[in-house]
Design a protein around this motif. Structure first.
Motif, PDB file in Angstrom:
ATOM      1  N   LYS A 117     -35.576  11.913  72.736  1.00 45.36           N
ATOM      2  CA  LYS A 117     -35.957  13.061  71.903  1.00 45.36           C
ATOM      3  C   LYS A 117     -35.418  14.386  72.431  1.00 45.36           C
ATOM      4  O   LYS A 117     -35.072  15.287  71.662  1.00 45.36           O
ATOM      5  CB  LYS A 117     -37.480  13.119  71.765  1.00 45.36           C
ATOM      6  N   TRP A 118     -35.288  14.506  73.772  1.00 48.33           N
ATOM      7  CA  TRP A 118     -34.825  15.776  74.320  1.00 48.33           C
ATOM      8  C   TRP A 118     -33.330  16.016  74.082  1.00 48.33           C
ATOM      9  O   TRP A 118     -32.867  17.140  74.179  1.00 48.33           O
ATOM     10  CB  TRP A 118     -35.148  15.875  75.804  1.00 48.33           C
ATOM     11  N   ALA A 119     -32.593  14.964  73.725  1.00 48.12           N
ATOM     12  CA  ALA A 119     -31.169  15.153  73.431  1.00 48.12           C
ATOM     13  C   ALA A 119     -30.971  16.030  72.193  1.00 48.12           C
ATOM     14  O   ALA A 119     -29.931  16.665  72.040  1.00 48.12           O
ATOM     15  CB  ALA A 119     -30.485  13.811  73.229  1.00 48.12           C
ATOM     16  N   PHE A 120     -31.978  16.081  71.326  1.00 54.11           N
ATOM     17  CA  PHE A 120     -31.885  16.880  70.105  1.00 54.11           C
ATOM     18  C   PHE A 120     -32.189  18.353  70.362  1.00 54.11           C
ATOM     19  O   PHE A 120     -31.757  19.210  69.589  1.00 54.11           O
ATOM     20  CB  PHE A 120     -32.853  16.335  69.047  1.00 54.11           C
ATOM     21  N   THR A 121     -32.936  18.640  71.416  1.00 57.45           N
ATOM     22  CA  THR A 121     -33.411  20.009  71.634  1.00 57.45           C
ATOM     23  C   THR A 121     -32.771  20.699  72.838  1.00 57.45           C
ATOM     24  O   THR A 121     -32.659  21.926  72.849  1.00 57.45           O
ATOM     25  CB  THR A 121     -34.940  20.007  71.828  1.00 57.45           C
ATOM     26  N   GLN A 168     -28.146  21.596  79.826  1.00 58.59           N
ATOM     27  CA  GLN A 168     -29.335  20.877  80.300  1.00 58.59           C
ATOM     28  C   GLN A 168     -29.099  19.369  80.334  1.00 58.59           C
ATOM     29  O   GLN A 168     -29.529  18.688  81.269  1.00 58.59           O
ATOM     30  CB  GLN A 168     -30.532  21.211  79.403  1.00 58.59           C
ATOM     31  N   LEU A 169     -28.419  18.844  79.327  1.00 60.05           N
ATOM     32  CA  LEU A 169     -28.099  17.414  79.323  1.00 60.05           C
ATOM     33  C   LEU A 169     -27.175  17.081  80.491  1.00 60.05           C
ATOM     34  O   LEU A 169     -27.366  16.076  81.188  1.00 60.05           O
ATOM     35  CB  LEU A 169     -27.454  17.015  77.998  1.00 60.05           C
ATOM     36  N   ALA A 170     -26.170  17.918  80.694  1.00 57.41           N
ATOM     37  CA  ALA A 170     -25.249  17.683  81.804  1.00 57.41           C
ATOM     38  C   ALA A 170     -25.984  17.707  83.137  1.00 57.41           C
ATOM     39  O   ALA A 170     -25.667  16.908  84.036  1.00 57.41           O
ATOM     40  CB  ALA A 170     -24.138  18.736  81.789  1.00 57.41           C
TER      41      ALA A 170
END
Length: 338
Positions: free
Chosen positions: A135-139, A144-146
């Motif tokens: 779910k956090w990949a959408f927000t 932050q993902l990196a």
């Protein structure tokens, strides 16, 4: 000649220590990480660069590691690994991403039992309309993902000491969505901090070319990018290969031997043999199905494709390029900047 301003004793001491000193412009030894630790890419040997042990398609919001049992999976999968070991394969890049069944401790056990090098990954998979994204990949932002992916490289995956040897992401086959552009941007940021190669489930040439443009804008050399499931005409593949990216023919099966052989020979004729990667995209123990479902082995390349290529005139040195040198060059951990 020794300068009069440089004491002879100090000069002799430095000469004695010279073999133990690193030279600032000397390149480090080429390496990657298997599930058992750091390994020189020269030790990878014959490699299958895109295979799976276990894949769970239940979705990112439902997947848990208690949906499968290690001993049951090992009992099913180990004989298939021993088959390819007997054919001279030494390394398997296991491409199952997080939230689709990546299990690094299972891979470590299989590596121990089979004697094969197994390499796992970091990153998130956006193909299949984002069903396998947390779910956090959408927000979260690309940065932050990196940070999450770099953390797995620096600290180990899920509380283990096991480090990823490449980045695995994925996009839909059409023009890139904003979300998928973010995933590729995060992959580029991760590469610049870690040197991990970016393997992106892509398919057609259009999204591959769009991914490459994002990487180039971020000063990442396309040589750090593997076009996973490359398809289209051989001419389209050659045009895209001009960027320097890796062209991955990784869905090889018994009914595609002639097509893949002709594609390889065409790309070789255009000067791209040293950018081709080949594999099966096989395996796939599936939790929830009886005995893990139908499992496809990993021997078609060894038993069918390589003999066909030799019959069509490919030299033994070309086979070594495809099976050993290209994987070693593609998966070396090194920042590749424009």
């Amino acid at each position: 000649m020794i300068s009069h301003n440089f004491p002879r004793r100090e000069f002799l001491q430095i000469c004695a220590l010279a073999p133990f000193l690193s030279i600032s412009n000397q390149q480090p030894a080429n390496f990657t990480y298997s599930v058992k630790g750091k390994i020189a890419t020269s030790d990878l040997g014959r490699s299958l660069i895109h295979e799976h042990v276990l894949v769970d398609f239940i979705g990112a919001d439902k997947i848990t590691s208690d949906r499968w049992n290690h001993e049951e999976v090992i009992r099913k999968v180990l004989p298939y690994l021993m088959e390819i070991k007997s054919r001279g394969i030494q390394t398997v890049m296991e491409c199952t991403p997080a939230f689709i069944g990546r299990d690094v401790l299972l891979l470590q056990k299989l590596s121990d039992k089979s004697g094969l090098n197994m390499i796992t990954n970091t990153g998130y998979y956006g193909a299949s309309d984002n069903k396998y994204l947390p779910k956090w990949a959408f927000t979260e932002t690309a940065e932050q993902l990196a940070e999450r992916w770099v953390g797995e490289f620096q600290n180990g995956i899920e509380g283990t000491a096991i480090k990823p040897g490449f980045i695995k992401t994925g996009v839909n086959p059409g023009p890139l969505s904003e979300l998928h552009k973010k995933l590729i941007t995060a992959a580029a940021l991760t590469h610049l901090k870690t040197g991990l190669t970016i393997c992106s489930h892509t398919g057609p040439a259009l999204p591959a070319q769009q991914e490459i443009e994002i990487l180039k804008k971020m000063k990442v050399d396309p040589k750090a990018f593997v076009w996973v499931h490359a398809n289209g005409t051989p001419e389209e593949m050659a045009v895209t290969a001009k960027s320097g990216c890796w062209v991955s023919l990784d869905g090889i099966s018994e009914d595609s031997i002639d097509k893949n052989a002709e594609t390889i020979l065409f790309l070789k004729s255009k000067g791209f043999l040293n950018q081709i990667l080949i594999s099966h995209d096989a395996g796939w123990y599936q939790p929830g199905e009886p005995d893990g479902g139908k499992f496809r082995g990993y021997t078609t390349i060894s038993d069918k494709l390589l003999p066909a290529l030799k019959q069509k005139g490919l030299a033994e040195s070309d086979i070594k390029q495809l099976m050993e040198l290209n994987p070693a060059n593609a998966f070396v951990i090194r920042v590749r900047k424009l």
